[in-house]
Design an enzyme around this catalytic site. Structure first.
Site, PDB file in Angstrom:
ATOM      1  N   LYS A   1       0.809  -1.223   0.000  1.00  0.00           N
ATOM      2  CA  LYS A   1       0.000   0.000   0.000  1.00  0.00           C
ATOM      3  C   LYS A   1       0.845   1.277   0.000  1.00  0.00           C
ATOM      4  CE  LYS A   1      -4.409  -1.812   1.523  1.00  0.00           C
ATOM      5  NZ  LYS A   1      -5.473  -1.816   2.537  1.00  0.00           N
TER       6      LYS A   1
ATOM      7  N   ARG B   1      -3.564  -9.839   5.368  1.00  0.00           N
ATOM      8  CA  ARG B   1      -4.069  -9.937   3.992  1.00  0.00           C
ATOM      9  C   ARG B   1      -2.970  -9.440   3.060  1.00  0.00           C
ATOM     10  NH1 ARG B   1      -6.700  -6.596   0.291  1.00  0.00           N
ATOM     11  NH2 ARG B   1      -8.296  -7.621  -0.992  1.00  0.00           N
TER      12      ARG B   1
END
Length: 263
Positions: A209, A243
């Site tokens: 991210k 995740r």
């Protein structure tokens, strides 16, 4: 399905989208998607999380019909063959109901059960786990970031329990990168242990991210080591599921961290 506290569960990401921020278009076709899911399981993924609508900023919204058009062929194949729980990333009750009917095991709602008023009822009806994620894009309570997350997720918990979702089926996600800055995302990682007081297992989704891009100044696919660092920190602060895109590297880091911190 899960024995939280005994180990860290690895959730592998499978995007059936043309426009996801890291791997958009790579697994848009059924055969490529199925092969990718099986490869992640072979590498040690405990769960496969499948999304058919990108959640990156500025991404195109898709209808429930289009979401199901993308999901159904892949799910029909994987439910029969994959051998691990399958999660579907959707905030639409119509989609959730259809995929649960196909045999999906978990729903991952990036709007924390707060967008579709029927979602919590669908979860209760099928008696499955749900990941309720904090989403800063739809939250006006923006003082202290951890306080904001707690308030948002308490509402999600109340909605779930009010619809009859069992306590054991509620999993919480602090929503790294969803309408929050890189600095706020880093603060969340530092303060993850404060969210344990909500009384439910935690899922952490930092994989590739923008927070990591800010730190490393690298494109998404070169942020593997940064993701691994947050996996380790997350486990140390009480996270139960990570995740991730890169299974092998994060699994190995989790195994070592579990051996040290969960004994």
């Amino acid at each position: 399905m899960f024995d939280f506290g005994s180990k860290t569960y690895i959730m592998g990401i499978l995007n059936l989208t043309p426009d996801s921020f890291s791997d958009g278009g790579e697994y848009f076709q059924k055969d490529e998607a199925v092969e990718r899911a099986k490869k992640m399981v072979a590498q040690g993924a405990d769960i496969i999380d499948i999304g058919a609508e990108s959640t990156r900023p500025g991404s195109e919204k898709v209808s429930a019909a289009e979401e199901l058009r993308r999901l159904t062929p892949v799910l029909n194949k994987l439910v029969a063959e994959i051998g691990v729980p399958i999660s579907v990333d959707t905030y639409k009750a119509e989609v959730a109901k259809e995929v649960l009917g196909l045999g999906v095991d978990i729903i991952n709602d990036v709007r924390g059960l707060q967008w579709d008023e029927d979602m919590a009822q669908v979860i209760a009806e099928y008696d499955v786990p749900v990941v309720a994620m904090y989403n800063g894009r739809f939250c006006n309570d923006r003082g202290d970031i951890i306080g904001s997350i707690k308030n948002f997720l308490r509402k999600s918990i109340d909605l779930a329990k009010g619809a009859g979702v069992k306590e054991k089926n509620i999993i919480l996600d602090p929503g790294i990168g969803f309408g929050i800055s890189a600095e706020e995302s880093m603060e969340i990682v530092r303060r993850l242990s404060e969210l344990k007081g909500l009384g439910h297992p935690l899922l952490l989704g930092t994989s590739r991210k923008s927070m990591l891009g800010e730190i490393l100044d690298l494109p998404p696919k070169e942020r593997v080591e940064g993701t691994v660092a947050t996996t380790v920190m997350g486990i140390m602060h009480g996270v139960d599921i990570v995740r991730v895109h890169d299974i092998k590297e994060n699994l190995r880091a989790a195994q070592v961290t579990d051996a040290i911190f969960r004994k």
